[in-house]
Design a protein around this motif. Structure first.
Motif, PDB file in Angstrom:
ATOM      1  N   VAL A 154      -3.040  -9.267   5.821  1.00  5.28           N
ATOM      2  CA  VAL A 154      -2.897 -10.532   5.091  1.00  5.28           C
ATOM      3  C   VAL A 154      -1.993 -10.325   3.869  1.00  5.28           C
ATOM      4  N   LYS A 155      -2.206  -9.222   3.145  1.00  2.22           N
ATOM      5  CA  LYS A 155      -1.374  -8.932   1.974  1.00  2.22           C
ATOM      6  C   LYS A 155       0.091  -8.791   2.381  1.00  2.22           C
ATOM      7  N   ARG A 156       0.341  -8.131   3.498  1.00  2.00           N
ATOM      8  CA  ARG A 156       1.720  -7.896   3.932  1.00  2.00           C
ATOM      9  C   ARG A 156       2.402  -9.193   4.371  1.00  2.00           C
ATOM     10  N   VAL A 157       1.670 -10.036   5.080  1.00  6.22           N
ATOM     11  CA  VAL A 157       2.232 -11.329   5.486  1.00  6.22           C
ATOM     12  C   VAL A 157       2.533 -12.180   4.252  1.00  6.22           C
ATOM     13  N   SER A 158       1.621 -12.181   3.298  1.00  2.92           N
ATOM     14  CA  SER A 158       1.825 -12.940   2.068  1.00  2.92           C
ATOM     15  C   SER A 158       3.030 -12.413   1.296  1.00  2.92           C
ATOM     16  N   LEU A 159       3.195 -11.097   1.305  1.00  2.00           N
ATOM     17  CA  LEU A 159       4.343 -10.494   0.630  1.00  2.00           C
ATOM     18  C   LEU A 159       5.642 -10.887   1.333  1.00  2.00           C
ATOM     19  N   ALA A 160       5.628 -10.871   2.663  1.00  3.12           N
ATOM     20  CA  ALA A 160       6.817 -11.287   3.417  1.00  3.12           C
ATOM     21  C   ALA A 160       7.198 -12.724   3.081  1.00  3.12           C
ATOM     22  N   ARG A 161       6.198 -13.603   2.985  1.00  2.00           N
ATOM     23  CA  ARG A 161       6.472 -14.997   2.623  1.00  2.00           C
ATOM     24  C   ARG A 161       7.049 -15.088   1.210  1.00  2.00           C
ATOM     25  N   ALA A 162       6.517 -14.289   0.274  1.00  6.04           N
ATOM     26  CA  ALA A 162       7.009 -14.311  -1.102  1.00  6.04           C
ATOM     27  C   ALA A 162       8.461 -13.860  -1.198  1.00  6.04           C
ATOM     28  N   LEU A 163       8.889 -13.036  -0.226  1.00  2.98           N
ATOM     29  CA  LEU A 163      10.237 -12.463  -0.270  1.00  2.98           C
ATOM     30  C   LEU A 163      11.220 -13.156   0.663  1.00  2.98           C
ATOM     31  N   ILE A 164      10.790 -14.207   1.367  1.00  2.00           N
ATOM     32  CA  ILE A 164      11.615 -14.806   2.410  1.00  2.00           C
ATOM     33  C   ILE A 164      12.954 -15.316   1.873  1.00  2.00           C
ATOM     34  N   MET A 165      13.005 -15.725   0.604  1.00  2.00           N
ATOM     35  CA  MET A 165      14.253 -16.226   0.039  1.00  2.00           C
ATOM     36  C   MET A 165      14.972 -15.190  -0.821  1.00  2.00           C
ATOM     37  N   ASP A 166      14.566 -13.932  -0.699  1.00  2.00           N
ATOM     38  CA  ASP A 166      15.184 -12.843  -1.467  1.00  2.00           C
ATOM     39  C   ASP A 166      15.226 -13.143  -2.971  1.00  2.00           C
ATOM     40  N   PRO A 167      14.072 -13.469  -3.573  1.00  2.00           N
ATOM     41  CA  PRO A 167      14.074 -13.785  -5.009  1.00  2.00           C
ATOM     42  C   PRO A 167      14.303 -12.526  -5.842  1.00  2.00           C
ATOM     43  N   PRO A 168      14.965 -12.643  -6.982  1.00  2.00           N
ATOM     44  CA  PRO A 168      15.131 -11.485  -7.862  1.00  2.00           C
ATOM     45  C   PRO A 168      13.875 -11.123  -8.631  1.00  2.00           C
ATOM     46  N   LEU A 169      12.915 -12.078  -8.728  1.00  2.00           N
ATOM     47  CA  LEU A 169      11.682 -11.858  -9.491  1.00  2.00           C
ATOM     48  C   LEU A 169      10.474 -12.041  -8.579  1.00  2.00           C
ATOM     49  N   LEU A 170       9.557 -11.056  -8.603  1.00  2.00           N
ATOM     50  CA  LEU A 170       8.339 -11.101  -7.795  1.00  2.00           C
ATOM     51  C   LEU A 170       7.129 -10.986  -8.710  1.00  2.00           C
ATOM     52  N   LEU A 171       6.178 -11.907  -8.547  1.00  2.00           N
ATOM     53  CA  LEU A 171       4.932 -11.897  -9.310  1.00  2.00           C
ATOM     54  C   LEU A 171       3.783 -11.498  -8.387  1.00  2.00           C
ATOM     55  N   LEU A 172       2.928 -10.584  -8.859  1.00  2.00           N
ATOM     56  CA  LEU A 172       1.817 -10.070  -8.061  1.00  2.00           C
ATOM     57  C   LEU A 172       0.513 -10.248  -8.820  1.00  2.00           C
ATOM     58  N   ASP A 173      -0.454 -10.920  -8.195  1.00  2.00           N
ATOM     59  CA  ASP A 173      -1.769 -11.097  -8.816  1.00  2.00           C
ATOM     60  C   ASP A 173      -2.778 -10.232  -8.067  1.00  2.00           C
ATOM     61  N   GLU A 174      -3.190  -9.131  -8.688  1.00  2.00           N
ATOM     62  CA  GLU A 174      -4.149  -8.188  -8.104  1.00  2.00           C
ATOM     63  C   GLU A 174      -3.766  -7.841  -6.654  1.00  2.00           C
ATOM     64  N   PRO A 175      -2.606  -7.217  -6.450  1.00  2.00           N
ATOM     65  CA  PRO A 175      -2.103  -7.011  -5.089  1.00  2.00           C
ATOM     66  C   PRO A 175      -2.955  -6.095  -4.216  1.00  2.00           C
ATOM     67  N   THR A 176      -3.737  -5.196  -4.808  1.00  2.00           N
ATOM     68  CA  THR A 176      -4.540  -4.278  -3.999  1.00  2.00           C
ATOM     69  C   THR A 176      -6.024  -4.617  -4.027  1.00  2.00           C
ATOM     70  N   ALA A 177      -6.396  -5.750  -4.618  1.00  2.00           N
ATOM     71  CA  ALA A 177      -7.808  -6.152  -4.665  1.00  2.00           C
ATOM     72  C   ALA A 177      -8.358  -6.335  -3.260  1.00  2.00           C
ATOM     73  N   GLY A 178      -9.529  -5.762  -3.004  1.00  2.00           N
ATOM     74  CA  GLY A 178     -10.189  -5.907  -1.712  1.00  2.00           C
ATOM     75  C   GLY A 178      -9.742  -4.951  -0.638  1.00  2.00           C
ATOM     76  N   LEU A 179      -8.783  -4.079  -0.944  1.00  2.00           N
ATOM     77  CA  LEU A 179      -8.297  -3.133   0.051  1.00  2.00           C
ATOM     78  C   LEU A 179      -9.035  -1.801  -0.080  1.00  2.00           C
ATOM     79  N   ASP A 180      -9.227  -1.129   1.053  1.00  2.00           N
ATOM     80  CA  ASP A 180      -9.806   0.213   1.004  1.00  2.00           C
ATOM     81  C   ASP A 180      -8.750   1.173   0.456  1.00  2.00           C
ATOM     82  N   PRO A 181      -9.154   2.390   0.041  1.00  2.00           N
ATOM     83  CA  PRO A 181      -8.197   3.305  -0.608  1.00  2.00           C
ATOM     84  C   PRO A 181      -6.946   3.590   0.207  1.00  2.00           C
ATOM     85  N   ASP A 182      -7.086   3.812   1.528  1.00  2.20           N
ATOM     86  CA  ASP A 182      -5.908   4.103   2.351  1.00  2.20           C
ATOM     87  C   ASP A 182      -4.970   2.902   2.414  1.00  2.20           C
TER      88      ASP A 182
END
Length: 267
Positions: A154-182
């Protein structure tokens, strides 16, 4: 890809004040807050509960507006990001992903491009497939629904959507929240490589110290309604303040600090 020169500010916040009103009560979240973010930085915002970290992200994105002050993003007022086409300059990864449950993976990624209504479907499909693979997912995932995905996917799909227009600025809100260590380590590695390869400027809110030390070129600490200190991780840790001492040097910070000593941060 055309990004701004490294000596220009991507985000310039001056004299910002944020006030929330509930009936006859007012809560001042930010007061006279200043923050300047240079092109190419990976800046992390940290602070205690109620210090307005995510609020600040939403203000940079133009979704919320401060009571006072100025927020300039890529040389224009943040309020203009809500206008047609302007939002393509900033990508946002929300904490829970915020995928559309009725859309497939590919439809979620392609959504911002479809909203423009200026590109043929074949080109939109091709661009979405490129971003799908850029975030480490295989083409066979394109037709899956969000309910079929793991938290990391889900995080990766959301990241792909955030980058679809090749923006120069990316904002991340707790990007690793809920993920296991690996999964967290893998996602951090992906963010680090995209930051480098796409020449991105990144602003991240996180409470996870491993993520913080793994990715940040600079940390800005929110306390007392403003940014009390900003700088490289080692300089911020040395700043004398109760929140910093508790956050970085308390029991929960020892493992991350050991990692920092073993692998000194380099920009």
């Amino acid at each position: 890809m055309s990004h701004q020169p490294l000596d220009e500010a991507i985000v310039d916040i001056r004299g910002l004040s944020t006030v929330f009103t509930n009936g006859d009560k007012q809560a001042v979240i930010h007061k006279d807050l200043d923050l300047r973010i240079q092109a190419g930085e990976f800046l992390s915002l940290v602070g205690g509960s109620g210090t307005g970290k995510t609020v600040l992200l939403r203000q940079i994105l133009g979704l919320e507006h401060p009571a006072q002050g100025e927020i300039m993003v890529l040389g224009k007022p943040a309020a203009e990001l809500g206008k047609k086409g302007a939002a393509s300059r900033v990508g946002m990864l929300f904490q829970q992903g915020a995928l559309f449950s009725a859309f497939t993976v590919l439809e979620n990624i392609a959504f911002p491009l479809r909203e423009l209504k200026t590109l043929p479907s074949a080109l939109i499909y091709e661009a979405a497939m490129v971003k799908l693979q850029m975030v480490g997912l295989a083409p066979e995932h394109a037709g899956k629904m969000p309910s079929d995905l793991s938290g990391g996917m889900v995080k990766r799909v959301s990241l792909a959507r955030a980058l679809i227009m090749d923006p120069p600025l990316l904002l991340l809100d707790e990007p690793t929240a809920g993920l296991d260590p690996d999964s967290s380590d893998s996602f951090c590695a992906l963010l680090r490589s995209l930051h480098r390869d796409m020449a991105l400027t990144v602003v991240m809110v996180t409470h996870d110290l491993d993520t913080l030390f793994e990715l940040s070129t600079r940390i800005a600490v929110l306390a007392e309604q403003k940014v009390i200190v900003s700088g490289p991780p080692k300089d911020v840790i040395a700043f004398p303040h109760p929140f910093i001492r508790h956050f970085f040097l308390g029991e929960r910070g020892q493992r991350a600090m050991e990692l920092l000593r073993e692998y000194p941060f380099t920009v």
